[in-house]
Design a protein around this motif. Sequence first.
Motif, PDB file in Angstrom:
ATOM      1  N   ILE A 204      58.991   5.837  47.137  1.00 13.41           N
ATOM      2  CA  ILE A 204      58.760   7.238  47.515  1.00 13.41           C
ATOM      3  C   ILE A 204      59.749   7.661  48.590  1.00 13.41           C
ATOM      4  CG2 ILE A 204      57.123   8.754  48.705  1.00 13.41           C
ATOM      5  CD1 ILE A 204      54.894   7.287  47.167  1.00 13.41           C
ATOM      6  N   VAL A 205      59.996   6.795  49.570  1.00 11.71           N
ATOM      7  CA  VAL A 205      60.945   7.122  50.637  1.00 11.71           C
ATOM      8  C   VAL A 205      62.349   7.284  50.058  1.00 11.71           C
ATOM      9  CG1 VAL A 205      62.071   6.188  52.693  1.00 11.71           C
ATOM     10  CG2 VAL A 205      59.603   6.077  52.479  1.00 11.71           C
TER      11      VAL A 205
ATOM     12  N   THR B 257      62.505  10.556  48.160  1.00  7.28           N
ATOM     13  CA  THR B 257      62.499  11.682  49.084  1.00  7.28           C
ATOM     14  C   THR B 257      63.881  11.892  49.675  1.00  7.28           C
ATOM     15  OG1 THR B 257      60.190  11.247  49.616  1.00  7.28           O
ATOM     16  CG2 THR B 257      61.412  12.627  51.156  1.00  7.28           C
ATOM     17  N   ASN B 258      64.533  10.803  50.057  1.00  3.06           N
ATOM     18  CA  ASN B 258      65.895  10.918  50.591  1.00  3.06           C
ATOM     19  C   ASN B 258      66.856  11.446  49.533  1.00  3.06           C
ATOM     20  OD1 ASN B 258      65.132   9.984  53.106  1.00  3.06           O
ATOM     21  ND2 ASN B 258      65.613   7.857  52.641  1.00  3.06           N
ATOM     22  N   GLU B 259      66.695  10.988  48.298  1.00  8.10           N
ATOM     23  CA  GLU B 259      67.559  11.461  47.217  1.00  8.10           C
ATOM     24  C   GLU B 259      67.349  12.954  46.966  1.00  8.10           C
ATOM     25  OE1 GLU B 259      68.554  10.463  42.532  1.00  8.10           O
ATOM     26  OE2 GLU B 259      67.163   9.188  43.650  1.00  8.10           O
ATOM     27  N   VAL B 260      66.092  13.408  47.029  1.00  4.36           N
ATOM     28  CA  VAL B 260      65.801  14.831  46.843  1.00  4.36           C
ATOM     29  C   VAL B 260      66.453  15.648  47.954  1.00  4.36           C
ATOM     30  CG1 VAL B 260      63.935  16.529  46.975  1.00  4.36           C
ATOM     31  CG2 VAL B 260      63.697  14.555  45.501  1.00  4.36           C
ATOM     32  N   LYS B 261      66.392  15.160  49.185  1.00  5.44           N
ATOM     33  CA  LYS B 261      67.023  15.877  50.299  1.00  5.44           C
ATOM     34  C   LYS B 261      68.534  15.977  50.100  1.00  5.44           C
ATOM     35  CE  LYS B 261      63.615  14.725  53.839  1.00  5.44           C
ATOM     36  NZ  LYS B 261      63.353  13.945  55.061  1.00  5.44           N
TER      37      LYS B 261
ATOM     38  N   ARG C 215      69.243  18.432  47.281  1.00  3.03           N
ATOM     39  CA  ARG C 215      68.985  19.804  47.709  1.00  3.03           C
ATOM     40  C   ARG C 215      70.130  20.327  48.575  1.00  3.03           C
ATOM     41  NH1 ARG C 215      63.591  19.813  49.815  1.00  3.03           N
ATOM     42  NH2 ARG C 215      62.965  20.076  47.659  1.00  3.03           N
TER      43      ARG C 215
END
Length: 113
Positions: free
Chosen positions: A48-49, A52-56, A59
């Motif tokens: 999940i971490v 989340t970093n990949e999504v940031k 984005r």
Amino acid sequence: MNVYSILKARFLINEDATKNWRFIVFLIVLAIIMIANTQNYERKVFRIVALTNEVKELRSEFVDRRSELMKLKMESTVSQKMLERGIVPSSVPPQKIKVKKPEDTGFFSRLWQ
């Protein structure tokens, strides 16, 4: 049962030791299941971490690309690129062309003519 008999582990060798062994095996199996569950949970948390970093990152890359696109779509940028190729803006404004369609062009209207 006193502390000395527990330290000597006499509860594992007396007559009703099978009950004790079953309980110990049950506790060991339960401990193994808990350890496996904890490791699975931690693996999911790390995943999940990472996501989340990949999504940031994606984005922020999207925002950068969108701002580049907005800059490239600006009229001044387009006209500058066209001037480099020798194309100049028209001095005559564009005119809208309207095409008129017949009022009724259906199948039945052609039959009744």
